[in-house]
Design a protein around this motif. Structure first.
Motif, PDB file in Angstrom:
ATOM      1  N   PRO A  98       0.833  -1.210   0.000  1.00  0.00           N
ATOM      2  CA  PRO A  98       0.000   0.000   0.000  1.00  0.00           C
ATOM      3  C   PRO A  98       0.864   1.256   0.000  1.00  0.00           C
ATOM      4  O   PRO A  98       2.007   1.245   0.457  1.00  0.00           O
ATOM      5  CB  PRO A  98      -0.785  -0.124   1.314  1.00  0.00           C
ATOM      6  CG  PRO A  98       0.088  -0.961   2.197  1.00  0.00           C
ATOM      7  CD  PRO A  98       0.791  -1.928   1.288  1.00  0.00           C
ATOM      8  N   GLN A  99       0.300   2.328  -0.517  1.00  0.00           N
ATOM      9  CA  GLN A  99       1.025   3.602  -0.542  1.00  0.00           C
ATOM     10  C   GLN A  99       1.151   4.198   0.851  1.00  0.00           C
ATOM     11  O   GLN A  99       2.095   4.939   1.139  1.00  0.00           O
ATOM     12  CB  GLN A  99       0.329   4.593  -1.482  1.00  0.00           C
ATOM     13  CG  GLN A  99       0.349   4.143  -2.943  1.00  0.00           C
ATOM     14  CD  GLN A  99      -0.296   5.152  -3.858  1.00  0.00           C
ATOM     15  OE1 GLN A  99      -0.964   6.091  -3.404  1.00  0.00           O
ATOM     16  NE2 GLN A  99      -0.123   4.979  -5.164  1.00  0.00           N
ATOM     17  N   HIS A 100       0.196   3.886   1.699  1.00  0.00           N
ATOM     18  CA  HIS A 100       0.278   4.330   3.087  1.00  0.00           C
ATOM     19  C   HIS A 100      -0.351   3.266   3.977  1.00  0.00           C
ATOM     20  O   HIS A 100      -1.184   2.477   3.533  1.00  0.00           O
ATOM     21  CB  HIS A 100      -0.436   5.681   3.287  1.00  0.00           C
ATOM     22  CG  HIS A 100      -1.918   5.596   3.052  1.00  0.00           C
ATOM     23  ND1 HIS A 100      -2.479   5.648   1.789  1.00  0.00           N
ATOM     24  CD2 HIS A 100      -2.958   5.447   3.922  1.00  0.00           C
ATOM     25  CE1 HIS A 100      -3.796   5.548   1.886  1.00  0.00           C
ATOM     26  NE2 HIS A 100      -4.107   5.418   3.162  1.00  0.00           N
ATOM     27  N   GLN A 101       0.050   3.221   5.220  1.00  0.00           N
ATOM     28  CA  GLN A 101      -0.451   2.223   6.166  1.00  0.00           C
ATOM     29  C   GLN A 101      -1.795   2.644   6.720  1.00  0.00           C
ATOM     30  O   GLN A 101      -1.937   3.692   7.331  1.00  0.00           O
ATOM     31  CB  GLN A 101       0.551   2.042   7.314  1.00  0.00           C
ATOM     32  CG  GLN A 101       0.146   0.978   8.316  1.00  0.00           C
ATOM     33  CD  GLN A 101       1.253   0.617   9.278  1.00  0.00           C
ATOM     34  OE1 GLN A 101       2.103  -0.210   9.003  1.00  0.00           O
ATOM     35  NE2 GLN A 101       1.268   1.267  10.428  1.00  0.00           N
ATOM     36  N   GLY A 102      -2.817   1.813   6.463  1.00  0.00           N
ATOM     37  CA  GLY A 102      -4.157   2.111   6.949  1.00  0.00           C
ATOM     38  C   GLY A 102      -4.315   1.797   8.426  1.00  0.00           C
ATOM     39  O   GLY A 102      -3.407   1.264   9.075  1.00  0.00           O
ATOM     40  N   PHE A 103      -5.519   2.093   8.934  1.00  0.00           N
ATOM     41  CA  PHE A 103      -5.765   1.886  10.359  1.00  0.00           C
ATOM     42  C   PHE A 103      -5.691   0.407  10.722  1.00  0.00           C
ATOM     43  O   PHE A 103      -5.144   0.040  11.766  1.00  0.00           O
ATOM     44  CB  PHE A 103      -7.140   2.445  10.745  1.00  0.00           C
ATOM     45  CG  PHE A 103      -7.471   2.233  12.188  1.00  0.00           C
ATOM     46  CD1 PHE A 103      -6.881   3.017  13.170  1.00  0.00           C
ATOM     47  CD2 PHE A 103      -8.351   1.234  12.581  1.00  0.00           C
ATOM     48  CE1 PHE A 103      -7.171   2.817  14.516  1.00  0.00           C
ATOM     49  CE2 PHE A 103      -8.655   1.020  13.916  1.00  0.00           C
ATOM     50  CZ  PHE A 103      -8.060   1.817  14.884  1.00  0.00           C
ATOM     51  N   THR A 125       2.896 -14.373  -5.117  1.00  0.00           N
ATOM     52  CA  THR A 125       1.956 -15.433  -4.755  1.00  0.00           C
ATOM     53  C   THR A 125       0.923 -14.991  -3.729  1.00  0.00           C
ATOM     54  O   THR A 125      -0.056 -15.705  -3.487  1.00  0.00           O
ATOM     55  CB  THR A 125       2.723 -16.633  -4.187  1.00  0.00           C
ATOM     56  OG1 THR A 125       3.570 -16.185  -3.111  1.00  0.00           O
ATOM     57  CG2 THR A 125       3.593 -17.275  -5.264  1.00  0.00           C
ATOM     58  N   GLY A 126       1.127 -13.832  -3.123  1.00  0.00           N
ATOM     59  CA  GLY A 126       0.200 -13.336  -2.121  1.00  0.00           C
ATOM     60  C   GLY A 126       0.928 -12.809  -0.888  1.00  0.00           C
ATOM     61  O   GLY A 126       2.142 -12.998  -0.740  1.00  0.00           O
ATOM     62  N   LEU A 127       0.194 -12.166  -0.030  1.00  0.00           N
ATOM     63  CA  LEU A 127       0.779 -11.565   1.163  1.00  0.00           C
ATOM     64  C   LEU A 127       1.349 -12.623   2.097  1.00  0.00           C
ATOM     65  O   LEU A 127       0.731 -13.662   2.336  1.00  0.00           O
ATOM     66  CB  LEU A 127      -0.281 -10.746   1.902  1.00  0.00           C
ATOM     67  CG  LEU A 127       0.165 -10.065   3.209  1.00  0.00           C
ATOM     68  CD1 LEU A 127       1.207  -8.987   2.916  1.00  0.00           C
ATOM     69  CD2 LEU A 127      -1.035  -9.475   3.935  1.00  0.00           C
ATOM     70  N   ILE A 128       2.530 -12.342   2.633  1.00  0.00           N
ATOM     71  CA  ILE A 128       3.142 -13.194   3.656  1.00  0.00           C
ATOM     72  C   ILE A 128       3.415 -12.316   4.876  1.00  0.00           C
ATOM     73  O   ILE A 128       4.022 -11.256   4.759  1.00  0.00           O
ATOM     74  CB  ILE A 128       4.460 -13.822   3.162  1.00  0.00           C
ATOM     75  CG1 ILE A 128       4.224 -14.656   1.898  1.00  0.00           C
ATOM     76  CG2 ILE A 128       5.078 -14.684   4.266  1.00  0.00           C
ATOM     77  CD1 ILE A 128       5.496 -15.147   1.243  1.00  0.00           C
ATOM     78  N   VAL A 129       2.931 -12.748   6.026  1.00  0.00           N
ATOM     79  CA  VAL A 129       3.144 -12.007   7.267  1.00  0.00           C
ATOM     80  C   VAL A 129       3.862 -12.923   8.247  1.00  0.00           C
ATOM     81  O   VAL A 129       3.387 -14.037   8.528  1.00  0.00           O
ATOM     82  CB  VAL A 129       1.817 -11.521   7.881  1.00  0.00           C
ATOM     83  CG1 VAL A 129       2.082 -10.726   9.158  1.00  0.00           C
ATOM     84  CG2 VAL A 129       1.050 -10.660   6.883  1.00  0.00           C
TER      85      VAL A 129
END
Length: 232
Positions: free
Chosen positions: A163-168, A192-196
């Motif tokens: 993202p361009q900025h971190q949302g809430f 392949t997708g988000l990895i956290v």
């Protein structure tokens, strides 16, 4: 504590739990009613009610000790997460699959965990793997000495885009891990997708237990440090 005292404690605990559930329900209803008169707040209302629901679910699953309930005893991290993710199942099949090591946890960790994984699941449902048919999430939990490592990996969905900025929601997830649980959170926006990746102190999930153990140890006068080996 005799039987009469235990019975009184149980009744008090049940009454407190009932009132807390009512508070969650009333707050959620107030948010919904307010949004009806403010159409511009519809999206905010939806997000807030989702977070309130996650907190209510955490409370229902894990209740504080000393209230005469069975809520906390025997509950595990994997069982809690599967319950939290059950809303995203399709055709009776889980779309968020939890695997690896398990761990006990207490009510103090439940709130942070509920908010963290609620935000990840909602984001996946809106923008990630859970937003498309056939997409899924694999959540792997591993104990590494005094650390607990959790990896959230989205598969079968669109490529992750930073993202361009971190949302809430993202800020709330970071606050839950780093501010409340004393861990670290890293995100990777992969094709392949988000990895956290979430790295927690193992004691973060049961600080109440650790505090009680420490108190009992101090009261007994036992040295809490590991016993040293014998003869020289």
């Amino acid at each position: 504590m005799d039987a009469a005292d235990r019975h009184h404690e149980m009744l008090t605990g049940e009454e407190l739990n009932h009132r807390i559930k009512n508070i969650f329900a009333v707050v959620s209803a107030l948010v919904a009613l307010t949004a009806r008169t403010r159409p511009e707040a519809k999206e905010f209302s939806r997000d807030l009610r989702g977070r309130i629901g996650a907190l209510a679910q955490a409370h229902a699953f894990v209740r504080p000790r000393g209230q005469g309930t069975d809520g906390e005893e025997g509950q595990t991290l994997q069982a809690f997460l599967r319950s939290l993710f059950s809303a995203y199942a399709a055709g009776g099949e889980a779309r968020v699959r939890v695997a690896g090591d398990d761990a006990g946890f207490d009510d103090q960790a439940a709130t942070s965990l509920a908010l963290l994984f609620h935000e990840l699941a909602v984001n996946a449902a809106e923008h990630g793997a859970l937003s498309v048919e056939g997409g899924r999430v694999e959540l792997d939990i591993r104990r590494r000495g005094e650390r607990l490592l959790l990896v959230w990996r989205e598969l079968g969905g669109p490529a992750a885009v930073a993202p361009q900025h971190q949302g809430f929601g993202a800020s709330l997830a970071v606050m839950s891990v780093e501010g409340q649980l004393g861990g670290r959170l890293e995100q990777e926006w992969a094709e392949t997708g988000l990895i956290v990746r979430i790295d927690l102190p193992a004691t973060a999930l049961s600080r109440r237990d650790e505090a009680l153990k420490s108190t009992k140890t101090q009261a007994s006068g036992v040295d809490p440090s590991p016993e040293q080996g014998g003869g020289q």
